[in-house]
Design a protein around this motif. Structure first.
Motif, PDB file in Angstrom:
ATOM      1  N   LYS A  16     -79.844 -36.552  48.255  1.00  0.00           N
ATOM      2  CA  LYS A  16     -80.107 -36.896  49.655  1.00  0.00           C
ATOM      3  C   LYS A  16     -81.465 -37.571  49.786  1.00  0.00           C
ATOM      4  O   LYS A  16     -81.619 -38.566  50.514  1.00  0.00           O
ATOM      5  N   LEU A  17     -82.470 -37.053  49.074  1.00  0.00           N
ATOM      6  CA  LEU A  17     -83.793 -37.691  49.103  1.00  0.00           C
ATOM      7  C   LEU A  17     -83.724 -39.102  48.538  1.00  0.00           C
ATOM      8  O   LEU A  17     -84.359 -40.025  49.059  1.00  0.00           O
ATOM      9  N   LYS A  18     -82.941 -39.282  47.470  1.00  0.00           N
ATOM     10  CA  LYS A  18     -82.781 -40.612  46.879  1.00  0.00           C
ATOM     11  C   LYS A  18     -82.124 -41.558  47.878  1.00  0.00           C
ATOM     12  O   LYS A  18     -82.508 -42.732  47.999  1.00  0.00           O
ATOM     13  N   ALA A  19     -81.149 -41.045  48.638  1.00  0.00           N
ATOM     14  CA  ALA A  19     -80.499 -41.871  49.655  1.00  0.00           C
ATOM     15  C   ALA A  19     -81.484 -42.247  50.760  1.00  0.00           C
ATOM     16  O   ALA A  19     -81.501 -43.390  51.237  1.00  0.00           O
ATOM     17  N   PHE A  20     -82.332 -41.303  51.156  1.00  0.00           N
ATOM     18  CA  PHE A  20     -83.353 -41.597  52.167  1.00  0.00           C
ATOM     19  C   PHE A  20     -84.305 -42.682  51.655  1.00  0.00           C
ATOM     20  O   PHE A  20     -84.675 -43.610  52.392  1.00  0.00           O
ATOM     21  N   SER A  25     -86.315 -48.196  51.730  1.00  0.00           N
ATOM     22  CA  SER A  25     -86.625 -49.387  50.939  1.00  0.00           C
ATOM     23  C   SER A  25     -85.884 -50.613  51.466  1.00  0.00           C
ATOM     24  O   SER A  25     -86.469 -51.690  51.635  1.00  0.00           O
ATOM     25  N   VAL A  26     -84.598 -50.463  51.752  1.00  0.00           N
ATOM     26  CA  VAL A  26     -83.815 -51.588  52.274  1.00  0.00           C
ATOM     27  C   VAL A  26     -84.303 -51.982  53.666  1.00  0.00           C
ATOM     28  O   VAL A  26     -84.461 -53.173  53.971  1.00  0.00           O
ATOM     29  N   ALA A  27     -84.563 -50.981  54.512  1.00  0.00           N
ATOM     30  CA  ALA A  27     -84.982 -51.262  55.883  1.00  0.00           C
ATOM     31  C   ALA A  27     -86.324 -51.978  55.931  1.00  0.00           C
ATOM     32  O   ALA A  27     -86.526 -52.898  56.731  1.00  0.00           O
ATOM     33  N   THR A  28     -87.252 -51.582  55.091  1.00  0.00           N
ATOM     34  CA  THR A  28     -88.589 -52.181  55.125  1.00  0.00           C
ATOM     35  C   THR A  28     -88.631 -53.531  54.417  1.00  0.00           C
ATOM     36  O   THR A  28     -89.446 -54.394  54.763  1.00  0.00           O
ATOM     37  N   MET A  46     -77.225 -49.668  45.514  1.00  0.00           N
ATOM     38  CA  MET A  46     -77.936 -49.455  46.777  1.00  0.00           C
ATOM     39  C   MET A  46     -76.946 -49.439  47.937  1.00  0.00           C
ATOM     40  O   MET A  46     -77.051 -48.614  48.850  1.00  0.00           O
ATOM     41  N   GLY A  47     -75.981 -50.347  47.883  1.00  0.00           N
ATOM     42  CA  GLY A  47     -74.979 -50.393  48.935  1.00  0.00           C
ATOM     43  C   GLY A  47     -74.174 -49.113  49.024  1.00  0.00           C
ATOM     44  O   GLY A  47     -73.893 -48.613  50.123  1.00  0.00           O
TER      45      GLY A  47
END
Length: 324
Positions: A16-20, A25-28, A46-47
């Motif tokens: 879950k932390l890895k998903a966060f 990372s993608v958002a920024t 990532m997708g």
């Protein structure tokens, strides 16, 4: 079996932390490709992480096209929460070193101006000397600062606290007492009862919410063996809205002042001021540290509160003259 269940839970938390982290990372970065490159994985991985996260949450976090990625309303709100969570995790990991627990990050403190100059500001650089990975901002203001709204970690406050959602920790008692110079008392005499203050030059605050009812004294009732707190409103030829000015006038021998022990203890110890009417002193109120309600207090805040409490519990602390 319990061991396997524990491992499964630990793996789920790490996933879950890895998903966060992937979402942030993608958002920024604004791109699956850029985020995947930074992490050293394929964009498809990532997708899949983002798809799994959205499915777990049951909301759409991002709108993905071939050219750009944009956050939904829920995604924007979730991004702030994720960044805060990952920052807390990072600080927690950094706080444990080979030498033990280590505080990091930026500490924002506020305190009343007069009290803060004397009894908070001198401790700030000493605290940072113990915790060099902490940076500190100190705000001194007599207004009641909105901690959560203005981004402060904690505040030192003196006196009775209003009802609020803030958490408070009492770190010392605060008493008020009448004081004057030996020269004034030799010239005008020493009052033996609060009612005799009408015969003296009293130095009063012209505007202070905590003194609108006047000076407080505990008056005993010999017949019943009880006592009650009574307020007197003494008058005098001089008043001022600034407590430091009253303190200076009192040291100059111009009258009797009703001041907090944190302000006059050093002068009483040195003999520059004399406490009068001590047998009638009202019960103390408190000196508090207050902070917003939160489940996990940052280590730097907890250590700062402990540091203040340790010093304020030492009687000798108040007898020393600190920076004014």
């Amino acid at each position: 079996m319990p061991h396997k269940n524990t491992e499964k839970k630990r793996t789920a938390v790490m996933d879950k932390l890895k998903a966060f982290e992937s979402f942030v990372s993608v958002a920024t970065r604004g791109s699956l490709t850029a985020a995947a490159k930074a992490e050293g994985v394929a964009p498809a991985i990532m997708g899949r992480r983002l798809d799994a996260l959205e499915e777990h949450l049951g909301v759409k976090l991002m709108v993905r096209t071939t050219r750009r990625i944009s956050l939904t309303h829920e995604g924007s709100a979730f991004l702030e929460d994720c960044q805060r969570l990952l920052s807390d995790v990072s600080n927690a990991e950094a706080s444990v070193s080979a030498g033990g627990v280590k505080a990091t990050g930026h500490l924002r403190i506020t305190a009343p101006a007069g009290f803060g100059r004397r009894h908070v500001a001198p401790l700030v650089p000493l605290f940072r000397d113990l915790h060099p990975d902490v940076t500190i901002s100190l705000n001194l203001s007599d207004r009641v600062v909105d901690l959560a709204g203005e981004g402060f970690d904690c505040a030192v406050r003196v006196g009775d606290l209003p009802d609020s959602a803030l958490v408070s920790v009492r770190i010392a008692d605060n008493r008020r007492q009448c004081v004057a110079t030996p020269a004034y008392l030799e010239r005008r005499g020493t009052p033996r009862h609060p009612s005799e203050l009408t015969q003296h030059d009293c130095l009063t605050l012209s505007s202070d919410a905590s003194q609108t009812r006047g000076w407080a004294f505990r008056i005993p009732h010999p017949d019943s063996g009880t006592s009650e707190v009574v307020h007197f409103k003494p008058g005098g030829p001089l008043d001022c809205s600034d407590g430091q000015v009253l303190h200076d006038w009192c040291l100059g021998g111009w009258g009797i002042a009703w001041r907090s022990t944190w302000e006059v203890e050093a002068e009483i110890t040195s003999g520059r001021l004399v406490a009068v009417l001590e047998t009638f002193a009202a019960p103390p109120n408190g000196i508090f540290v207050v902070f917003p309600q939160r489940k996990h207090m940052p280590l730097r805040v907890r250590l700062w509160i402990d540091y203040l409490k340790h010093h304020y519990e030492q009687p000798d602390f108040w007898r020393r003259t600190h920076a004014a």
